[in-house]
Design an enzyme around this catalytic site. Structure first.
Site, PDB file in Angstrom:
ATOM      1  CD  GLU A 176      -6.957   1.125   1.133  1.00 42.78           C
ATOM      2  OE1 GLU A 176      -6.556   1.700   2.156  1.00 42.78           O
ATOM      3  OE2 GLU A 176      -6.980   1.657   0.021  1.00 42.78           O
TER       4      GLU A 176
ATOM      5  CG  HIS B 158      -2.189   0.850   0.967  1.00 38.77           C
ATOM      6  ND1 HIS B 158      -2.835   0.921  -0.235  1.00 38.77           N
ATOM      7  CD2 HIS B 158      -2.861   1.681   1.808  1.00 38.77           C
ATOM      8  CE1 HIS B 158      -3.844   1.758  -0.119  1.00 38.77           C
ATOM      9  NE2 HIS B 158      -3.885   2.239   1.094  1.00 38.77           N
TER      10      HIS B 158
ATOM     11  CE1 TYR C  86      -9.467   2.940   3.632  1.00 35.45           C
ATOM     12  CE2 TYR C  86      -9.874   3.585   1.371  1.00 35.45           C
ATOM     13  CZ  TYR C  86      -9.096   3.634   2.502  1.00 35.45           C
ATOM     14  OH  TYR C  86      -7.937   4.350   2.500  1.00 35.45           O
TER      15      TYR C  86
ATOM     16  CB  SER D 242      -2.809   7.425   9.904  1.00 37.88           C
ATOM     17  OG  SER D 242      -1.811   8.367   9.610  1.00 37.88           O
TER      18      SER D 242
END
Ligand code: NAG
Ligand code: NAG
Ligand code: NAG
Length: 760
Positions: free
Chosen positions: A522, A166, A562, A326
């Site tokens: 994701e 990713h 997602y 993140s």
């Protein structure tokens, strides 16, 4: 005489029985047997019995630890596509983020696991330094493997998984569907082929070094390596469930150590840890594998010098359930002068939009588009991986002979199935909600979109009109997508060809008691936890000799944006708005994988599940290719290719950045796969020069700039940050280029080299 023989015979049979127990891996039973059954009261042990007892006791730890044997193979190959003039994939900035050179080459790392006695029982786990595993790439890999003949026939759609790290800093242009192509200048053959060729080469290399070995699973915490970037949505999950996990992200790394049987040396590691490949910001233009590329490079470099490591050691840092995770661990802040945290619910700042809300990495203060933060987040993952490898004692061996895989395609348009509460649910054609355009705090989006419950009057009407002009969602679709306010009805857009995937790859692998979910999306933190727990529960029905261990790798095989939990979906932040197939997407994936668990049982044969409908093949000639080919390269009059335009200084202190500029040519003329554009050479004691740094190195950068578009002139800057642990000495920089001759179109290689300089 006879009595003696009978006695000996008795001892021998008891001894053999004892040995059999030891070999069968029943040390406790064997010990009991040795102590209570073998001796006749009072026990005066014979030498044979003592020796056997020693074997039992010595064998105890070995038997408890030593797992079963598998075939293991690792391979690595270069997949770096065109590093200039092509948008980078991930942030979807299109022409606002175009490649301008190379920081670190991209690789495919292949891990083959096989059963020792059934050659068809193999799985191939690919870790690709790219944004997403993609349908066009997967097709290409499978076709190329078919061409390699019967030796490779056991590698096919069933057992090949393309799992992306990713990284948001790789060249785009390898996508099968129109939506990602819009921001990639269409489909780019060079970009696509680089991935396909490199991935196939990595599989060949792994296949060629297949050998017997053992696999151990270890776990540790990565310290301060990730943060939840969509906390407002995460908080919608039930409190009890959140409390059960403690943290709002998965902080642990699970790692496989692969050791060859011949001498116990480590041939490779493969690990799973969830964190977005967004350490480098959307202003970065140099191609790299982002934080996982750094981690793999650090571990491979470190282990190469370890006597316990076999040559060709490969480290796979696989992505996991990173949907809302993140690497920007300092949190989300407004870069609008206020320096305030962004709002929790919408990630907005003073101006009411999310445009100035940015996540900050651990070295944010460096102000370098995330370069130092990227290295640091990579380093933290490397440290964790090294810790697991070193602490062998706490790992669990994989046992059982079973290696299995299944793969099938599923059309997600109106798939109906029972939800956990027993009611009937369905999935929908793909659609993206309004928050999709708001982007995330790792890369804010466009215009005035905000995250969560979007679609109100304050949205830029141009977007709404544009989206509606493209396609108005059907009533059934609107109802199906529920709370999602549809911005782009991609799953119902087929003109000029499909905009997005509706048919997705459903795949799982099993090696011993380890089950790998190959997720085509994701998946968020809680989504991943629910999926793993459901699969683990199901796996208990087919894995009896050990507790199943379940990992999730993604985004893989086909990109479907997602996958959130239904509760997170209802919040409609970026991740929920990008959950293509509606509120029940996760439940559907769970249904499809759990229902198929039998295909991983020891008696199942590969390919036993129906193949399902094939996704459309939008490769050439269907897809547009808008990237303009290189026309020609020229040096300005009076200059030659490779000429040093700006030389390095004569002396540098260690820690400084060495720079030189060369007359260059377009690096798209030759990708130099498995080779290099830039090199640092060090003078050896005998006066010769040896290459000590190349494109694989994080600290050596290669930047390309066009200086005259008509004449086709360009320059190249090579920069080496000697703060990377460089030794003092005499060095020089070398540039490897290839120019395109006007007229003939021939590609001609050339080189440039600087004068030497001292590093002290
Ligand atoms: C999955 O859904 C199908 C219907 O589409 C149903 O027959 C099956 O029982 C479900 N499986 C599980 C594990 O819930
Ligand atoms: C680049 O450098 C690494 C580390 O020294 C080395 O292993 C690799 O073979 C080099 N690659 C090329 C293409 O020279
Ligand atoms: C564990 C974790 O990731 N926590 C973070 C989730 O997001 C919120 C809001 O951004 C942070 O404050 C937490 O630290």
């Amino acid at each position: 005489m006879l009595g003696y023989q009978a006695n000996t015979w008795r001892r021998v049979t008891r001894g053999l029985a004892l040995l059999a127990l030891v070999l069968l891996g029943l040390p406790a039973a064997a010990t009991a047997f040795a102590v209570f059954v073998v001796p006749q009261q009072p026990w005066r042990p014979t030498r044979i019995q003592l020796a056997l007892l020693a074997v039992v006791l010595l064998g105890l730890p070995a038997t408890a630890k030593g797992g079963d044997k598998y075939l293991i193979g690792v391979g690595k190959a270069d997949i770096t596509g065109p590093v200039v003039e092509l948008p980078l994939a991930g942030y979807a900035k299109g022409l606002d983020q175009v490649g301008g050179g190379l920081r670190q080459r991209l690789y495919s790392r292949a891990f083959i696991f096989g059963a020792t006695d059934t050659p068809q029982d193999r799985v191939v786990y690919l870790v690709l330094d790219v944004a997403m595993g993609e349908t066009a790439v997967r097709r290409g890999i499978i076709e190329e493997l078919e061409k390699l003949g019967p030796e490779y026939a056991m590698y096919n759609s069933q057992n090949i998984a393309l799992v992306a790290t990713h990284s948001h800093s790789g060249p785009a242009g390898y996508h099968n569907y129109l939506l990602p192509q819009i921001v990639s200048l269409g489909l780019n053959e060079q970009s696509l082929d680089a991935q396909i060729e490199g991935a196939v080469l990595s599989i060949q290399r792994a296949h060629e070094n297949l050998q017997e070995g053992t696999i151990e699973v270890g776990r540790t915490e990565v310290k301060n390596g990730n943060i939840n970037r969509s906390m407002f949505a995460y908080l919608a999950n039930p409190a009890a469930e959140r409390q059960a996990y403690g943290s709002a992200t998965d902080t642990g790394m699970t790692l496989l150590s692969l050791r060859r049987a011949s001498d116990g040396k480590l041939v490779g590691v493969l690990n799973w840890y969830a964190v977005h490949g967004t350490s480098l910001s959307n202003k970065n233009t140099l191609v790299s594998g982002d934080n996982k590329g750094v981690a793999a490079w650090l571990l491979e470099r470190d282990m190469a010098n370890d006597p316990g490591t076999a040559p060709g050691f490969v480290a796979g840092f696989s992505q996991a359930n990173e949907g809302d995770v993140s690497p920007n661990v300092l949190g989300q802040w407004c870069d609008d002068g206020s320096d305030r945290p962004c709002t929790l619910d919408k990630s907005t700042c003073e101006d009411g939009t999310a445009r100035k809300c940015n996540g900050r990495g651990p070295r944010h203060a460096a102000g370098d588009n995330g370069v130092e933060s990227c290295f640091e987040i990579g380093r933290r993952q490397y440290v964790a991986a090294k810790e697991i490898v070193s602490a062998q004692s706490s790992s669990t061996p994989l046992i059982g002979q079973t290696v299995k895989a299944f793969h099938f395609f599923k059309d997600m348009r109106y798939f109906s199935f029972p939800l956990p509460d027993g009611s009937l649910g369905e999935t929908c054609p793909g659609a993206l909600g309004y928050s999709f355009a708001a982007g995330t705090t790792d890369g804010p989006g466009v215009a005035d979109f905000v995250q969560s419950h979007s679609g109100g009057a304050n949205h830029n009407p141009v977007w709404r009109i544009a989206a509606k002009a493209i396609k108005k969602p059907t009533d059934r679709q609107k109802k199906c997508q529920g709370v999602k306010n549809i911005l782009l009805d991609v799953g119902e857009m087929e003109w000029p060809y499909a905009w997005s995937a509706n048919i997705v790859d459903i795949q799982m692998f099993r090696v011993g008691q380890l089950v790998m979910i190959i997720a085509p999306a994701e998946v968020t933190t809680m989504g991943g936890r629910r999926w793993r727990a459901a699969v683990k529960h199901a796996a208990e029905s087919i894995i009896h000799d050990a507790e199943p261990i379940v990992v999730l790798g993604g985004p893989s095989n086909s990109y479907t944006h997602y996958c959130t939990t239904p509760e997170e979906y209802d919040i409609q932040r970026y991740e929920g708005a990008s959950t293509l197939f509606g509120r029940n997407t996760l439940s559907a994936y769970i249904n499809l994988t759990v229902s198929s668990i039998g295909a991983l049982s020891p008696t199942a044969s590969m390919g036993s599940l129906p193949h399902g409908p094939s996704p459309p093949d939008n490769r050439a000639p269907v897809s547009l290719s808008l990237a303009v080919p290189v026309v020609y390269d020229h040096a300005p009059l009076g200059k030659v290719m490779g000429q040093v335009l700006v030389p390095p200084n004569e002396v540098y202190a260690i820690g400084n950045v060495v720079k030189a500029t060369f007359q260059g040519a377009n690096p798209r003329n030759n990708l130099r796969l498995e080779r290099t554009f830039a090199a640092v050479e060090k003078k050896q004691p005998d006066g010769s020069w040896a290459q000590v740094r190349n494109d694989s190195d994080w600290f050596l950068t290669f930047t390309w700039k066009r200086t005259d578009i008509i004449w086709g002139a360009s320059i190249v800057e090579i920069a080496w940050d000697t703060g990377d642990g460089a030794e003092p000495g005499r060095y020089r920089l070398r540039y490897y280029g290839d120019r395109k001759v006007s007229g003939s179109g021939r590609i001609v290689p050339f080189e440039g080299v600087t004068e030497s300089f001292n590093l002290m």
